[in-house]
Design a protein around this motif. Structure first.
Motif, PDB file in Angstrom:
ATOM      1  N   VAL A 251      23.085   6.328  -5.572  1.00 60.78           N
ATOM      2  CA  VAL A 251      22.009   5.421  -5.985  1.00 60.78           C
ATOM      3  C   VAL A 251      21.181   6.062  -7.095  1.00 60.78           C
ATOM      4  CG1 VAL A 251      19.967   4.146  -5.223  1.00 60.78           C
ATOM      5  CG2 VAL A 251      21.934   4.388  -3.689  1.00 60.78           C
ATOM      6  N   GLN A 252      20.879   7.352  -6.938  1.00 58.34           N
ATOM      7  CA  GLN A 252      20.097   8.076  -7.950  1.00 58.34           C
ATOM      8  C   GLN A 252      20.869   8.196  -9.263  1.00 58.34           C
ATOM      9  OE1 GLN A 252      19.451  11.622  -5.683  1.00 58.34           O
ATOM     10  NE2 GLN A 252      17.573  10.862  -4.712  1.00 58.34           N
ATOM     11  N   ALA A 253      22.188   8.350  -9.175  1.00 59.31           N
ATOM     12  CA  ALA A 253      23.003   8.474 -10.388  1.00 59.31           C
ATOM     13  C   ALA A 253      22.977   7.186 -11.201  1.00 59.31           C
ATOM     14  CB  ALA A 253      24.441   8.840 -10.019  1.00 59.31           C
ATOM     15  N   VAL A 254      22.966   6.044 -10.502  1.00 64.51           N
ATOM     16  CA  VAL A 254      22.979   4.744 -11.189  1.00 64.51           C
ATOM     17  C   VAL A 254      21.599   4.384 -11.724  1.00 64.51           C
ATOM     18  CG1 VAL A 254      23.321   2.261 -10.890  1.00 64.51           C
ATOM     19  CG2 VAL A 254      24.940   3.871  -9.870  1.00 64.51           C
ATOM     20  N   PHE A 255      20.562   4.583 -10.919  1.00 64.34           N
ATOM     21  CA  PHE A 255      19.236   4.070 -11.268  1.00 64.34           C
ATOM     22  C   PHE A 255      18.257   5.130 -11.758  1.00 64.34           C
ATOM     23  CE2 PHE A 255      20.877   0.912  -8.248  1.00 64.34           C
ATOM     24  CZ  PHE A 255      20.665  -0.251  -8.973  1.00 64.34           C
ATOM     25  N   GLY A 256      18.567   6.423 -11.593  1.00 62.92           N
ATOM     26  CA  GLY A 256      17.617   7.479 -11.896  1.00 62.92           C
ATOM     27  C   GLY A 256      16.776   7.777 -10.668  1.00 62.92           C
ATOM     28  N   ALA A 257      16.346   9.020 -10.524  1.00 63.68           N
ATOM     29  CA  ALA A 257      15.654   9.450  -9.303  1.00 63.68           C
ATOM     30  C   ALA A 257      14.369   8.665  -9.047  1.00 63.68           C
ATOM     31  CB  ALA A 257      15.347  10.943  -9.393  1.00 63.68           C
ATOM     32  N   GLU A 258      13.585   8.418 -10.099  1.00 59.08           N
ATOM     33  CA  GLU A 258      12.299   7.742  -9.905  1.00 59.08           C
ATOM     34  C   GLU A 258      12.496   6.294  -9.478  1.00 59.08           C
ATOM     35  OE1 GLU A 258       8.022   7.989 -12.067  1.00 59.08           O
ATOM     36  OE2 GLU A 258       9.693   7.475 -13.378  1.00 59.08           O
ATOM     37  N   ARG A 259      13.427   5.598 -10.130  1.00 54.58           N
ATOM     38  CA  ARG A 259      13.663   4.197  -9.813  1.00 54.58           C
ATOM     39  C   ARG A 259      14.392   4.028  -8.478  1.00 54.58           C
ATOM     40  NH1 ARG A 259      16.749   0.328 -14.110  1.00 54.58           N
ATOM     41  NH2 ARG A 259      17.891   2.276 -14.361  1.00 54.58           N
ATOM     42  N   ALA A 260      15.228   4.998  -8.113  1.00 53.66           N
ATOM     43  CA  ALA A 260      15.982   4.923  -6.860  1.00 53.66           C
ATOM     44  C   ALA A 260      15.064   4.909  -5.648  1.00 53.66           C
ATOM     45  CB  ALA A 260      16.950   6.090  -6.765  1.00 53.66           C
ATOM     46  N   ILE A 261      13.826   5.394  -5.802  1.00 51.70           N
ATOM     47  CA  ILE A 261      12.857   5.370  -4.707  1.00 51.70           C
ATOM     48  C   ILE A 261      12.690   3.964  -4.159  1.00 51.70           C
ATOM     49  CG2 ILE A 261      10.378   5.630  -4.195  1.00 51.70           C
ATOM     50  CD1 ILE A 261      10.393   8.054  -6.072  1.00 51.70           C
ATOM     51  N   MET A 262      12.754   2.957  -5.054  1.00 49.51           N
ATOM     52  CA  MET A 262      12.576   1.575  -4.631  1.00 49.51           C
ATOM     53  C   MET A 262      13.653   1.146  -3.638  1.00 49.51           C
ATOM     54  SD  MET A 262      11.532  -0.282  -8.194  1.00 49.51           S
ATOM     55  CE  MET A 262      11.108  -1.815  -7.372  1.00 49.51           C
ATOM     56  N   LEU A 263      14.829   1.776  -3.701  1.00 49.97           N
ATOM     57  CA  LEU A 263      15.948   1.418  -2.837  1.00 49.97           C
ATOM     58  C   LEU A 263      16.102   2.351  -1.647  1.00 49.97           C
ATOM     59  CD1 LEU A 263      18.533   0.684  -5.664  1.00 49.97           C
ATOM     60  CD2 LEU A 263      17.240  -0.997  -4.340  1.00 49.97           C
ATOM     61  N   LEU A 264      15.733   3.614  -1.830  1.00 49.72           N
ATOM     62  CA  LEU A 264      15.959   4.616  -0.795  1.00 49.72           C
ATOM     63  C   LEU A 264      14.750   4.833   0.107  1.00 49.72           C
ATOM     64  CD1 LEU A 264      17.869   7.235  -2.979  1.00 49.72           C
ATOM     65  CD2 LEU A 264      18.845   5.584  -1.366  1.00 49.72           C
ATOM     66  N   GLU A 265      13.608   4.291  -0.283  1.00 47.12           N
ATOM     67  CA  GLU A 265      12.407   4.349   0.546  1.00 47.12           C
ATOM     68  C   GLU A 265      11.858   2.934   0.672  1.00 47.12           C
ATOM     69  OE1 GLU A 265       9.638   7.253  -0.834  1.00 47.12           O
ATOM     70  OE2 GLU A 265      11.180   8.754  -1.217  1.00 47.12           O
ATOM     71  N   GLY A 266      10.951   2.723   1.595  1.00 52.24           N
ATOM     72  CA  GLY A 266      10.418   1.373   1.775  1.00 52.24           C
ATOM     73  C   GLY A 266       9.135   1.382   2.573  1.00 52.24           C
ATOM     74  N   GLN A 267       8.551   0.191   2.709  1.00 48.52           N
ATOM     75  CA  GLN A 267       7.263   0.039   3.378  1.00 48.52           C
ATOM     76  C   GLN A 267       7.366  -1.028   4.477  1.00 48.52           C
ATOM     77  OE1 GLN A 267       7.893  -0.710   0.188  1.00 48.52           O
ATOM     78  NE2 GLN A 267       6.737   0.665  -1.158  1.00 48.52           N
ATOM     79  N   ARG A 268       6.692  -0.779   5.585  1.00 45.80           N
ATOM     80  CA  ARG A 268       6.563  -1.795   6.636  1.00 45.80           C
ATOM     81  C   ARG A 268       5.308  -2.609   6.324  1.00 45.80           C
ATOM     82  NH1 ARG A 268      10.186  -0.612  10.510  1.00 45.80           N
ATOM     83  NH2 ARG A 268      10.842   1.571  10.724  1.00 45.80           N
ATOM     84  N   VAL A 269       5.510  -3.807   5.814  1.00 44.52           N
ATOM     85  CA  VAL A 269       4.399  -4.625   5.335  1.00 44.52           C
ATOM     86  C   VAL A 269       4.248  -5.859   6.221  1.00 44.52           C
ATOM     87  CG1 VAL A 269       3.438  -5.859   3.358  1.00 44.52           C
ATOM     88  CG2 VAL A 269       4.825  -3.804   2.991  1.00 44.52           C
ATOM     89  N   VAL A 270       3.017  -6.129   6.637  1.00 40.99           N
ATOM     90  CA  VAL A 270       2.712  -7.250   7.537  1.00 40.99           C
ATOM     91  C   VAL A 270       1.964  -8.334   6.752  1.00 40.99           C
ATOM     92  CG1 VAL A 270       1.534  -7.921   9.668  1.00 40.99           C
ATOM     93  CG2 VAL A 270       2.542  -5.633   9.458  1.00 40.99           C
ATOM     94  N   PRO A 271       2.399  -9.599   6.841  1.00 38.44           N
ATOM     95  CA  PRO A 271       1.708 -10.677   6.113  1.00 38.44           C
ATOM     96  C   PRO A 271       0.508 -11.220   6.900  1.00 38.44           C
ATOM     97  CG  PRO A 271       3.637 -11.574   7.193  1.00 38.44           C
ATOM     98  CD  PRO A 271       3.623 -10.094   7.505  1.00 38.44           C
ATOM     99  N   LYS A 272      -0.418 -10.348   7.252  1.00 36.07           N
ATOM    100  CA  LYS A 272      -1.530 -10.706   8.138  1.00 36.07           C
ATOM    101  C   LYS A 272      -2.386 -11.830   7.554  1.00 36.07           C
ATOM    102  CE  LYS A 272      -5.442  -8.546  10.610  1.00 36.07           C
ATOM    103  NZ  LYS A 272      -6.574  -9.221   9.948  1.00 36.07           N
ATOM    104  N   HIS A 273      -2.904 -11.631   6.348  1.00 37.40           N
ATOM    105  CA  HIS A 273      -3.772 -12.657   5.751  1.00 37.40           C
ATOM    106  C   HIS A 273      -2.984 -13.913   5.398  1.00 37.40           C
ATOM    107  CE1 HIS A 273      -7.090  -9.610   4.316  1.00 37.40           C
ATOM    108  NE2 HIS A 273      -6.866  -9.584   5.618  1.00 37.40           N
ATOM    109  N   THR A 274      -1.717 -13.740   5.049  1.00 40.23           N
ATOM    110  CA  THR A 274      -0.882 -14.892   4.716  1.00 40.23           C
ATOM    111  C   THR A 274      -0.766 -15.819   5.918  1.00 40.23           C
ATOM    112  OG1 THR A 274       0.368 -13.472   3.216  1.00 40.23           O
ATOM    113  CG2 THR A 274       1.355 -15.589   3.781  1.00 40.23           C
TER     114      THR A 274
END
Length: 295
Positions: A251-274
């Protein structure tokens, strides 16, 4: 309602336009070139905001375009396509003799710090720890119009899933061939939303006269979804296995280390106000969303 949509010719813009028009609203796009039911960004800068009741900005270069090398030039393009278009629309709203009643900006959940355990609502801090979080902060700051009568709403979107575009369009063929699998460890959270729900939240924000502030544009089941779970559910929807994980280095080879973060890391996000705002999700569960997309 007359709605002006910046960047409205892309994947999300097409879905939003279809929904708005089905509900009886008029839609004009701001794009690189003018034409029928559209004006150019240059025309907007010179002539000002056309008469409208609401403005939405969806503009932004595709960060995960695999055909673009991650470097300074592309970073500047990614920033400009979001921050500068937002500044252009905000200035036009501020200068308008008859300002619109609503001003909606769609940004991203990259505002929140990736974590395997933390859960984020719209009230959670973020916005100053890497390129993408600082991008979202600058993007949202560009939308602020002190003293404006226009209601301001920001929708922080997760990964958008839908037919004919978005993240899933690049995944379908490997999975159809039985070559799909999780990215990296597969444990990273996968904040997602169906395209119809993202368009629905924006439409809800436009039509709800008292609604303002931040809304998380993710499915209610998103906090429980990992990248590995997503891979298994997509494979199941296609009747295929999901046995071939993609290693982090690839993934890092294709997208670069900085951009690969978007795919290899993530966030648990809750749509509370929504959810508190009264929006009812069409696709709250991943299995139903994927069945709709691959049917």
């Amino acid at each position: 309602m007359r709605v002006l949509v910046g960047g409205g010719t892309g994947f999300v813009g097409r879905a939003l336009t279809q929904l708005l028009r089905s509900r009886g609203h008029e839609v004009t796009h701001v794009s690189r070139q003018g034409g029928k039911d559209r004006i150019s960004w240059e025309e907007l800068s010179y002539s000002g905001l056309p008469l409208c009741d609401a403005v939405v900005n969806l503009a932004g270069e595709n960060v995960l375009n695999p055909f673009r090398r991650w470097g300074d030039a592309f970073c500047r393009e990614v920033i400009s396509s979001r921050v500068e278009t937002t500044k252009t629309l905000a200035k036009a709203i501020a200068d308008a003799e008859q300002p619109p009643r609503a001003w909606v900006l769609v940004t991203g959940v990259g505002y929140y710090r990736p974590s395997l355990t933390a859960e984020y609502t719209e009230d959670s801090p973020g916005g100053d720890f890497d390129f993408f979080s600082r991008l979202v902060s600058s993007w949202e700051a560009a939308a602020l119009i002190p003293g404006s009568p226009a209601r301001g709403v920001v929708v922080r979107s997760g990964v958008v899933l839908g037919r004919g575009g978005g993240a899933i369009s690049q995944m379908l063929w490997p999975f159809r061939l039985g070559l799909g699998g999780p990215l990296g460890s597969g444990l990273q959270p996968f904040p997602w939303i169906h395209i119809r729900d993202l368009a629905g939240i924006v439409c809800h924000a436009l039509e709800s006269e008292c609604l303002q502030g931040i809304l998380n544009g993710v499915s209610p089941s998103s906090p429980a979804t990992s990248n590995g779970t997503f891979a298994q559910e997509l494979a199941a929807a296609l009747g295929r296995p999901a046995l071939l994980p993609v290693p982090a280095w690839a993934v890092q080879a294709v997208f670069g280390a900085e951009r690969a973060i978007m795919l290899l890391e993530g966030q648990r996000v809750v749509p509370k106000h929504t959810l508190e705002s009264g929006y009812h999700f069409i696709f709250p569960d991943l299995s139903g969303a994927l069945r709709d997309i691959v049917a």
